[in-house]
Write an enzyme that holds these catalytic residues in place. Structure first.
Site, mmCIF file in Angstrom:
data_model
loop_
_atom_site.group_PDB
_atom_site.id
_atom_site.type_symbol
_atom_site.label_atom_id
_atom_site.label_comp_id
_atom_site.label_asym_id
_atom_site.label_seq_id
_atom_site.Cartn_x
_atom_site.Cartn_y
_atom_site.Cartn_z
ATOM 1 C CB SER A 143 -0.873 0.024 1.262
ATOM 2 O OG SER A 143 -1.529 1.273 1.392
ATOM 3 C CE1 TYR A 156 -3.819 -2.157 5.382
ATOM 4 C CE2 TYR A 156 -3.089 0.062 4.816
ATOM 5 C CZ TYR A 156 -3.606 -1.160 4.434
ATOM 6 O OH TYR A 156 -3.917 -1.396 3.109
HETATM 7 P P1 NAP Z 1 -11.659 -5.672 1.480
HETATM 8 O O1 NAP Z 1 -12.684 -5.185 0.527
HETATM 9 O O2 NAP Z 1 -11.872 -5.510 2.943
HETATM 10 O O3 NAP Z 1 -11.369 -7.229 1.155
HETATM 11 C C1 NAP Z 1 -10.416 -7.942 1.912
HETATM 12 C C2 NAP Z 1 -10.417 -9.398 1.467
HETATM 13 O O4 NAP Z 1 -9.483 -10.122 2.285
HETATM 14 C C3 NAP Z 1 -11.767 -10.076 1.666
HETATM 15 O O5 NAP Z 1 -11.956 -11.086 0.685
HETATM 16 C C4 NAP Z 1 -11.638 -10.718 3.044
HETATM 17 O O6 NAP Z 1 -12.570 -11.780 3.215
HETATM 18 C C5 NAP Z 1 -10.180 -11.203 2.942
HETATM 19 N N1 NAP Z 1 -9.581 -11.454 4.231
HETATM 20 C C6 NAP Z 1 -9.458 -10.614 5.288
HETATM 21 N N2 NAP Z 1 -8.890 -11.233 6.321
HETATM 22 C C7 NAP Z 1 -8.618 -12.502 5.909
HETATM 23 C C8 NAP Z 1 -8.050 -13.645 6.531
HETATM 24 N N3 NAP Z 1 -7.631 -13.609 7.798
HETATM 25 N N4 NAP Z 1 -7.920 -14.781 5.809
HETATM 26 C C9 NAP Z 1 -8.360 -14.843 4.522
HETATM 27 N N5 NAP Z 1 -8.914 -13.800 3.885
HETATM 28 C C10 NAP Z 1 -9.053 -12.647 4.583
HETATM 29 O O7 NAP Z 1 -10.247 -4.986 1.203
HETATM 30 P P2 NAP Z 1 -9.612 -4.459 -0.177
HETATM 31 O O8 NAP Z 1 -9.770 -3.000 -0.220
HETATM 32 O O9 NAP Z 1 -10.086 -5.284 -1.302
HETATM 33 O O10 NAP Z 1 -8.077 -4.759 0.124
HETATM 34 C C11 NAP Z 1 -7.379 -5.829 -0.507
HETATM 35 C C12 NAP Z 1 -5.890 -5.614 -0.303
HETATM 36 O O11 NAP Z 1 -5.512 -4.361 -0.884
HETATM 37 C C13 NAP Z 1 -5.475 -5.537 1.171
HETATM 38 O O12 NAP Z 1 -4.235 -6.187 1.364
HETATM 39 C C14 NAP Z 1 -5.338 -4.055 1.409
HETATM 40 O O13 NAP Z 1 -4.449 -3.770 2.462
HETATM 41 C C15 NAP Z 1 -4.813 -3.595 0.075
HETATM 42 N N6 NAP Z 1 -5.046 -2.173 -0.202
HETATM 43 C C16 NAP Z 1 -6.319 -1.660 -0.197
HETATM 44 C C17 NAP Z 1 -6.481 -0.299 -0.440
HETATM 45 C C18 NAP Z 1 -7.856 0.361 -0.442
HETATM 46 O O14 NAP Z 1 -7.916 1.593 -0.521
HETATM 47 N N7 NAP Z 1 -8.931 -0.392 -0.338
HETATM 48 C C19 NAP Z 1 -5.379 0.499 -0.710
HETATM 49 C C20 NAP Z 1 -4.111 -0.073 -0.723
HETATM 50 C C21 NAP Z 1 -3.960 -1.418 -0.468
HETATM 51 P P3 NAP Z 1 -13.039 -12.277 4.693
HETATM 52 O O15 NAP Z 1 -13.220 -11.057 5.534
HETATM 53 O O16 NAP Z 1 -14.305 -13.065 4.463
HETATM 54 O O17 NAP Z 1 -11.966 -13.170 5.195
#
Ligand code: NAP
Length: 248
Positions: A143, A156
């Site tokens: 990130s 984070y």
């Molecule tokens: P999200 O919508 O909250 O989705 C997160 C995904 O990870 C879900 O499928 C969730 O499913 C799964 N997950 C969470 N904890 C888990 C665990 N312990 N074991 C297995 N699966 C797990 O988040 P997102 O925005 O798509 O983020 C995805 C990635 O991108 C993350 O690594 C995040 O840090 C990174 N990121 C996001 C942003 C942003 O602005 N959104 C920016 C930079 C980086 P369950 O909860 O059902 O397990």
């Protein structure tokens, strides 16, 4: 005689929604067999499982990556189902917010267990399969918050900076075995994870982004497809920022 071409196989953690679901769609669109996991199943996953054009190339496993037994099971079952692993994308992540003085032990353990230890567990198991074949591509989703910080997300950000360090170390360790390891560092995406940002914060981020909008999962998925394409196998140890210019 022409060699038999095996379909390429990608494992994506956290593919049930958000960026992970965008990654699943992109790799399915590129012809891959896709295995994903998360703790709970969503309607999006059920739709892929029932789609006659997709179901033979898609499998979902319920697994918590912060549990090393679950992580091992996810990789072992996927390797035996598809026969090999070409690509691993470590996408599963959580982002508990809180200023440091009020940040509890529960969220502290959770963010380190999922974002850092979960990535290590899954990569450790997948690397054994890739090492046997002497090829593979790994992408860790980090990130921009690990690069430039954001108030209320310091822990984070620390886990995401750690992933970039993990990427560089592994790139050195696995390069001689034909395995590339890179990070993709998204800016702010329109997913559930960014729902905690209020309208003022979102407006400020958009104004400071040269390309004038938040990111979409497909913006990031294209970068991941690029880094894991066999034609790009001379890129390793890199952190590719996909943030519309926010941190440039
Ligand atoms: P999200 O919508 O909250 O989705 C997160 C995904 O990870 C879900 O499928 C969730 O499913 C799964 N997950 C969470 N904890 C888990 C665990 N312990 N074991 C297995 N699966 C797990 O988040 P997102 O925005 O798509 O983020 C995805 C990635 O991108 C993350 O690594 C995040 O840090 C990174 N990121 C996001 C942003 C942003 O602005 N959104 C920016 C930079 C980086 P369950 O909860 O059902 O397990």
């Amino acid at each position: 005689m022409t060699a038999i071409e095996h379909p390429r196989v990608v494992l994506i953690t956290g593919g049930s929604k958000g960026l992970g679901a965008g990654l699943v769609e992109a790799f399915l669109g590129a012809g891959y067999c896709v295995e994903t996991c998360s703790r709970s199943k969503t309607d999006t996953v059920r739709a892929w499982e029932e789609d006659p054009l997709i179901k033979d190339r898609f499998h979902f496993t319920s697994a918590d990556v912060s549990d090393s037994g679950d992580a091992d099971r996810f990789i072992k079952q996927a390797a035996s189902r598809w026969g090999h692993i070409d690509v691993l994308v470590n996408n599963a992540g959580v982002a508990p917010e809180g200023v440091i003085g009020l940040f509890g032990d529960g969220p502290l353990d959770q963010v380190i267990d999922v974002n850092l230890k979960g990535t290590v567990y899954v990569t450790r198991a997948a690397s054994r399969v890739m090492l046997a074949k002497r090829s593979g591509a790994i992408v860790n989703i980090s990130s921009v918050i690990g690069l430039s910080g954001y108030r209320g997300l310091s822990v984070y950000g620390a886990t995401k900076a750690a992933l970039d360090g993990f990427t560089r170390g592994l790139a050195r360790e696995l390069g001689s075995r034909g395995i590339t390891v890179n990070s993709v560092a998204p800016g702010y995406l329109r997913t559930e994870m960014s729902h905690g940002l209020d309208a003022q914060q979102l407006g400020q981020i958009t104004r400071r982004t040269p390309l004038g909008r938040l990111g979409e999962p497909h913006d990031v998925a294209r970068a991941v497809l690029f880094l894991t394409d066999p034609a790009n196998d001379y890129i390793t140890g890199h952190v590719l920022v996909v943030d519309g210019g926010l941190t440039c």
